[in-house]
Scaffold this motif. Structure first.
Motif, PDB file in Angstrom:
ATOM      1  N   THR A 122       0.860  -1.174   0.000  1.00 49.46           N
ATOM      2  CA  THR A 122       0.000   0.000   0.000  1.00 49.46           C
ATOM      3  C   THR A 122       0.900   1.229   0.000  1.00 49.46           C
ATOM      4  O   THR A 122       1.776   1.361   0.860  1.00 49.46           O
ATOM      5  CB  THR A 122      -0.896   0.023   1.254  1.00 49.46           C
ATOM      6  N   SER A 164       1.541   3.221   3.249  1.00 44.81           N
ATOM      7  CA  SER A 164       1.898   2.500   4.466  1.00 44.81           C
ATOM      8  C   SER A 164       3.311   2.827   4.920  1.00 44.81           C
ATOM      9  O   SER A 164       4.163   3.285   4.149  1.00 44.81           O
ATOM     10  CB  SER A 164       1.784   0.988   4.247  1.00 44.81           C
ATOM     11  N   SER A 193       1.638  -0.708  -6.286  1.00 41.05           N
ATOM     12  CA  SER A 193       0.534  -0.322  -5.408  1.00 41.05           C
ATOM     13  C   SER A 193      -0.508  -1.431  -5.252  1.00 41.05           C
ATOM     14  O   SER A 193      -0.942  -2.039  -6.234  1.00 41.05           O
ATOM     15  CB  SER A 193      -0.150   0.927  -5.955  1.00 41.05           C
ATOM     16  N   THR A 194      -0.902  -1.689  -3.987  1.00 42.09           N
ATOM     17  CA  THR A 194      -1.955  -2.660  -3.683  1.00 42.09           C
ATOM     18  C   THR A 194      -2.884  -2.071  -2.620  1.00 42.09           C
ATOM     19  O   THR A 194      -2.605  -1.020  -2.040  1.00 42.09           O
ATOM     20  CB  THR A 194      -1.382  -3.990  -3.150  1.00 42.09           C
ATOM     21  N   SER A 195      -3.958  -2.782  -2.352  1.00 41.64           N
ATOM     22  CA  SER A 195      -4.929  -2.323  -1.355  1.00 41.64           C
ATOM     23  C   SER A 195      -4.618  -2.834   0.047  1.00 41.64           C
ATOM     24  O   SER A 195      -5.257  -2.431   1.012  1.00 41.64           O
ATOM     25  CB  SER A 195      -6.343  -2.771  -1.745  1.00 41.64           C
ATOM     26  N   GLY A 196      -3.653  -3.745   0.168  1.00 47.10           N
ATOM     27  CA  GLY A 196      -3.332  -4.290   1.486  1.00 47.10           C
ATOM     28  C   GLY A 196      -2.515  -5.565   1.375  1.00 47.10           C
ATOM     29  O   GLY A 196      -2.123  -5.999   0.274  1.00 47.10           O
ATOM     30  N   GLU A 232      -3.667  -8.600  -1.030  1.00 48.37           N
ATOM     31  CA  GLU A 232      -3.369  -8.418  -2.447  1.00 48.37           C
ATOM     32  C   GLU A 232      -1.860  -8.474  -2.692  1.00 48.37           C
ATOM     33  O   GLU A 232      -1.402  -9.060  -3.682  1.00 48.37           O
ATOM     34  CB  GLU A 232      -3.922  -7.082  -2.939  1.00 48.37           C
ATOM     35  N   SER A 233      -1.087  -7.902  -1.776  1.00 39.98           N
ATOM     36  CA  SER A 233       0.376  -7.898  -1.931  1.00 39.98           C
ATOM     37  C   SER A 233       0.936  -9.313  -1.986  1.00 39.98           C
ATOM     38  O   SER A 233       1.769  -9.648  -2.838  1.00 39.98           O
ATOM     39  CB  SER A 233       1.018  -7.134  -0.774  1.00 39.98           C
TER      40      SER A 233
END
Length: 298
Positions: free
Chosen positions: A186, A189, A204-207, A210-211
């Motif tokens: 994220t 973060s 970029s990810t949502s959390g 997903e990472s």
């Protein structure tokens, strides 16, 4: 590497600790009206307002929060209730989790019942200030800023920054190896700052969910998070082909948060944690949720 990583994590923890608002999901306590009554009817109203605020220190007779806890037979902890695996509702809607069980074990050592007030993270410390509960059990990190205003118990969780890669990856073995690698995170973060400080390129990810999927699929070279989050993932998906290749030298410590004036409660909780640690109970609870012992410093 230790100084740079520790500095970044500390800045993130301090900025995260500035909390506002008070959005309790369940609020079982009502604040005590400690003003003196000048008439019998006012006294009756005050008694009605006070009966649910049973764990607040009173101005009459100097009773402390811990005195009230012992008198009433229960201690009230604040927790989110939506923060698995620390504090969440199971399939039967029962409040469970690592922090919940630690709090219950502490209460048992104190000889009282544990009750919980579920509240959003953004307002959880404000609720402690307002005396809506006695303490917070919700992975509150120990920071210098918070120590100026509050008391902490001895730590019961130690989390380390971790570099996670695909199980087949042999190129990344340290934080330094993140240079020019695609790191799934994220973008806002604290971990993104850490990865960028070592030259990583953020995907970029949502959390974390997903990472870790991007790492598994080979669409990212690595991700960075705390080792406890990874342990929880592996406990639920033991066959996932990912591994930790490096951890930070210093830990982020979490503990029970207590109001500054409640030193006798802090002493009692610390005594309970010491007993639970020596008896192996903290280790037992940790292994139940994470498969490893996160209650001791490495």
């Amino acid at each position: 590497m230790r100084k740079r990583l520790t500095s970044l994590l500390l800045v993130g923890a301090i900025s995260f600790g500035v909390l506002t608002g008070c959005g309790s999901k369940v609020s079982s306590n009502v604040e005590v009206n400690s003003a003196e009554s000048n008439a019998a009817s006012e006294s009756a109203d005050t008694e009605a307002l006070s009966q649910d605020a049973s764990t607040e220190s009173t101005s009459n007779g100097g009773a402390t929060t811990y005195d009230q806890i012992k008198s009433n037979g229960y201690i009230t902890f604040a927790t989110e209730g939506t923060y698995a695996p620390y504090s969440y509702h199971d399939d039967s809607d029962k409040l469970v989790g690592f922090d919940v069980e630690v709090a219950q074990a502490i209460a048992e050592k104190l000889g009282v019942e544990a009750k919980f007030t579920e509240t959003q993270w953004d307002g959880i410390i404000a609720g402690l200030d307002a005396k809506k509960y006695d303490a917070i059990a919700n992975q509150v990190s120990i920071t210098e800023e918070r120590q100026e205003k509050y008391l902490f118990s001895t730590p019961y969780t130690y989390a380390y920054g971790a570099v996670v890669v695909n199980g087949d990856n042999t190129e990344i073995n340290s934080f330094e190896d993140l240079k020019d690698k695609d790191v799934a995170l994220t973008v806002t973060s604290n971990w993104a700052e850490v990865a960028e400080s070592y030259g990583g390129k953020i995907v970029s990810t949502s959390g974390f969910s997903e990472s870790i999927q991007l790492v598994l699929q080979g669409r990212a070279d690595a991700t960075v998070n705390d080792n406890v989050t990874f342990l929880d993932f592996k406990a639920n998906q033991p066959d996932a082909n990912v591994k930790i290749v490096a951890t930070s030298d210093e830990a982020t410590e979490s503990a029970i948060l207590i109001r500054k004036e409640d030193s006798d409660l802090q002493e009692a909780i610390n005594g309970a944690l010491d007993e639970l640690r020596s008896e192996g109970k903290l280790t037992e609870i940790s292994k139940k949720y994470f498969g490893e012992d996160i209650t001791v410093e490495e």
